[in-house]
Design an enzyme around this catalytic site. Sequence first.
Site, PDB file in Angstrom:
ATOM      1  N   GLY A 265       2.380  19.534  -7.716  1.00  0.00           N
ATOM      2  CA  GLY A 265       2.154  17.912  -7.436  1.00  0.00           C
ATOM      3  C   GLY A 265       1.999  17.123  -8.771  1.00  0.00           C
ATOM      4  N   ALA A 266       1.203  17.751  -9.702  1.00  0.00           N
ATOM      5  CA  ALA A 266       0.860  17.140 -10.831  1.00  0.00           C
ATOM      6  C   ALA A 266       0.154  18.219 -11.944  1.00  0.00           C
ATOM      7  CB  ALA A 266       0.125  15.946 -10.540  1.00  0.00           C
ATOM      8  N   GLU A 268      -2.677  17.981 -15.202  1.00  0.00           N
ATOM      9  CA  GLU A 268      -3.741  17.445 -15.778  1.00  0.00           C
ATOM     10  C   GLU A 268      -3.876  17.495 -17.145  1.00  0.00           C
ATOM     11  OE1 GLU A 268      -4.237  20.404 -14.098  1.00  0.00           O
ATOM     12  OE2 GLU A 268      -5.618  21.606 -15.008  1.00  0.00           O
ATOM     13  N   GLU A 302      -6.099  15.160 -10.644  1.00  0.00           N
ATOM     14  CA  GLU A 302      -5.964  15.146 -11.802  1.00  0.00           C
ATOM     15  C   GLU A 302      -6.649  14.701 -12.877  1.00  0.00           C
ATOM     16  OE1 GLU A 302      -3.827  17.572 -11.997  1.00  0.00           O
ATOM     17  OE2 GLU A 302      -3.083  17.256 -10.184  1.00  0.00           O
ATOM     18  N   HIS A 305      -9.960  16.536 -13.214  1.00  0.00           N
ATOM     19  CA  HIS A 305      -9.867  17.668 -14.406  1.00  0.00           C
ATOM     20  C   HIS A 305     -10.210  17.339 -15.810  1.00  0.00           C
ATOM     21  CE1 HIS A 305      -8.248  21.159 -12.055  1.00  0.00           C
ATOM     22  NE2 HIS A 305      -7.260  20.480 -11.678  1.00  0.00           N
ATOM     23  N   GLU A 324     -10.110  24.807 -10.520  1.00  0.00           N
ATOM     24  CA  GLU A 324      -9.353  24.243  -9.220  1.00  0.00           C
ATOM     25  C   GLU A 324     -10.115  24.057  -8.067  1.00  0.00           C
ATOM     26  OE1 GLU A 324      -7.018  22.996 -10.051  1.00  0.00           O
ATOM     27  OE2 GLU A 324      -5.962  23.770 -11.637  1.00  0.00           O
TER      28      GLU A 324
END
Length: 876
Positions: A265-266, A268, A302, A305, A324
């Site tokens: 997804g992405a 950080e 993100e 994070h 996570e």
Amino acid sequence: MKDAQAVTIYLKDYQAPAFLIDHTELDFQLYEDHALVQSALTVRRNPDVAAAAQLVLHGQELELLEVAIDGVVQAPGQFHLTEESLLLTAPGDAFIVTCRTRITPQDNTSLEGLYKSRTMFCTQCEAEGFRKITYYLDRPDVMSRFTVRLEAETAKYPVLLSNGNQTDGGVSGDRHWASWHDPFPKPAYLFALVAGDLESLDDSFVTHSGRQVQLRIFVEPKDLDKCAHAMDSLQRSMRWDEEKFGREYDLDIFNIVAVDDFNMGAMENKSLNIFNTSCVLAHPQTTTDAGFQRVEAVVAHEYFHNWSGNRVTCRDWFQLSLKEGFTVYRDAEFSADMGSRTVKRIEEVSMLRTVQFAEDAGPLAHPVRPDSFMEISNFYTVTIYEKGAEVVRMLRTLLGEEKFRAACDLYFERHDGEAVTCEDFVLAMEAVSGRDLSQFRRWYSQAGTPRLAVSEEWDAESGMYTLNFEQSCPPTPGQELKQPFMIPVALGLLGEAGALRLQSPDMPEDAETSDNTNCVLELTQPQQSFRFGPLPERPVPSLLRGFSAPVKMSFDYRPDQLAFLLSHDDDGFNRWEAAQRLAVNAVHAVQLEAVEVDQALLNGLSNVLADVHADAAMVAEILRLPAENTLAELVDTIDVDGIHSARGKVREAVARHLQDALLERYHALAASAAYAPTAAQMAARALRNTCLSYIAVADPERGVALAQQQFEGAENMTDRHAALVTLVHHGEQSVSEAALDTFYAQFKDEPLVVNMWLQVQASAPVKNAIERVRQLLEHPAYDARNPNKIRALVGTFCNANPTNFHALDGSGYELLRETVVELNSSNPQIASRLLTPLTKWRRYDKRQQLMHSELQTIAALPDLSRDVYEVVAKSL
Ligand code: B3K
Ligand code: ZN
């Protein structure tokens, strides 16, 4: 598979690094067919560790051009190079290693390290991708200050980004360069670089203490009109983290870059988040409500994070859930605050039950803090993320809101700038609460989903009511016997007149009770009983409210009791739960003896649909029957066709029973205002589209006609997409083809919409689905190198089209095997992730053999990646 690659790494073998890197200087020269990377590492011995003679740097797929120590170029005999490392002799306690390597980002299809996505250069370093850029101590407990210079052709790559603040820049000929410095020490996995022809949406944020932060979202110019929602989500996340967790942003810049080719997804990276376009771009014309919500959630995740992951990071990858699980918990709370808390919880629990419980019951089951792994990329799992978040949620439940927040504050304060462990997190919880969480720690070390069998006793004479609890946990690989867990059970007792006041001789005086009708029992023993009373009447128990623990709870509810909970429980989650239990029982009954569908379910759903004052999103959730995959999770041996047909019959019965009401609400819920991604509008669209799909089940002709109208007149993608699904699932072939063609013609230049188009076809429970998927693999819109396309077509087919994927001729399994074999060399991370459905082979009766033999075929391949090897070996 080379034996050396099948090495298992154990948590118990953890050793602190012998050397540290205080400062990392990197210089990137980016060219069209290669990149040159020059590094200067300021190394010193770790004073806390016994002296080692050699410095062992990680490195993979690198061409070493030169390495020097304190300026002295090392001759070939002075260093040792292996496939995954560079060994140097340490000259003293502190020295500088300089290194020049050559890499080829253009050929990097693994999307790990430095690679090219369409026209731009970008990086993905978590977990161990930095070692594909240069030789380094690529482990999260080595934290360093990074200074980065990058240079590329000006015309092709006008934007040059890295972490921290830009300190300098300039032009030389047709090339230009930029220097960046990140003042915060960080592990290499948080390093990032981007070079591309990008435009940005710019905005700002003023932090609680007055810091002015420049916010920029970089995208390809064609996508600039799709960034507003991500920007808004970012600003709301920043404010929320200040208000709810006291966490403030710490730099003057926060950048997000959207890339098309991305494995997840992405990511950080400090101040330079890199996102899959699917998690940042949103526009009413091209994005569904679910898409809008995903963007909001991932942007928040993100961003959060920055504290839970970056400022306080993980000591080693066994501690992955430390960042996570905690961050998923944080983003879930954020989403709950932004929309409907109950609906958010229902979504989380559905996913946990369907996917995580399945993982816990299969060959790849592992604890939230694993003891060992071969390839860390395989451990970005629902257990680490979602079960990890449940563990944090249970701590919140046990400590209560205030102490939990104080414990989080203490954790951040104690460990700011450090790389720590799950144990440190629990210690902070203990320190603030004064509680002994020894037994609770088993949630980190024991895998498997606990079972909780609950029974009741009622003594009419004394008015005493007793709940008996019995917990157990099935064996998982490497863990035969389990110790009892500490399980928080939130509950209430309902009487005819409403919630009953709770008094229990078995609960400590100071037990966490939010009021006298709600309490949290703490189970610690294999068997335990709690008495309540005296009560004025025999109650109906509302157990495990809000899903207070990730367990499989059983209680012998009568249908009338479930119907009662469905309409009267003041815990919204348990209202949904009661409907789910009724539906599951109905499906099982139909599957076993083809009986009529229980009236308690039909009437219960009918009442819910009739309640126009109830939250429409919640009503939509209650109406939705458990998915085939969810139903599969409830039985030991999975009968794919039996579940499909029984669920279909229950769905028909519900649709017919509710037909008039469905039509009425469908029309009543028609939009009256312009599209906005607000909770209220999304709720109305969700319920309206749920009605549409049921109408098509009860009366296909009418449903298809309505869908056709909706498809043609839709003013947003949510409604258009829902109509398309109905047309493809229920329409005649000509209708379905025409709609698909129209949709494709309109959106063929929007990659994210094309993914939806692939998904709709891949998930269609129709006869020729497999041929359709095979044709689409050859379609110009498909790209076998792009993870989003692979997931949309092959991933959806294997995970969301059970009857076709599990076709008895094995054609679905064959398709998956072929795709995995192809991806094994180009993108091992995606290959091993795609394999998941085959790993469950033991659960299927007559299909076992076919699934097993595909796994064996993969196992016999000569060049298995470590990722695929681990999954296949553990599954066989
Ligand atoms: N931390 C990243 C995941 C990286 C996965 C690497 N294989 C995204 C996230 O959880 O926020
Ligand atoms: Zn994360």
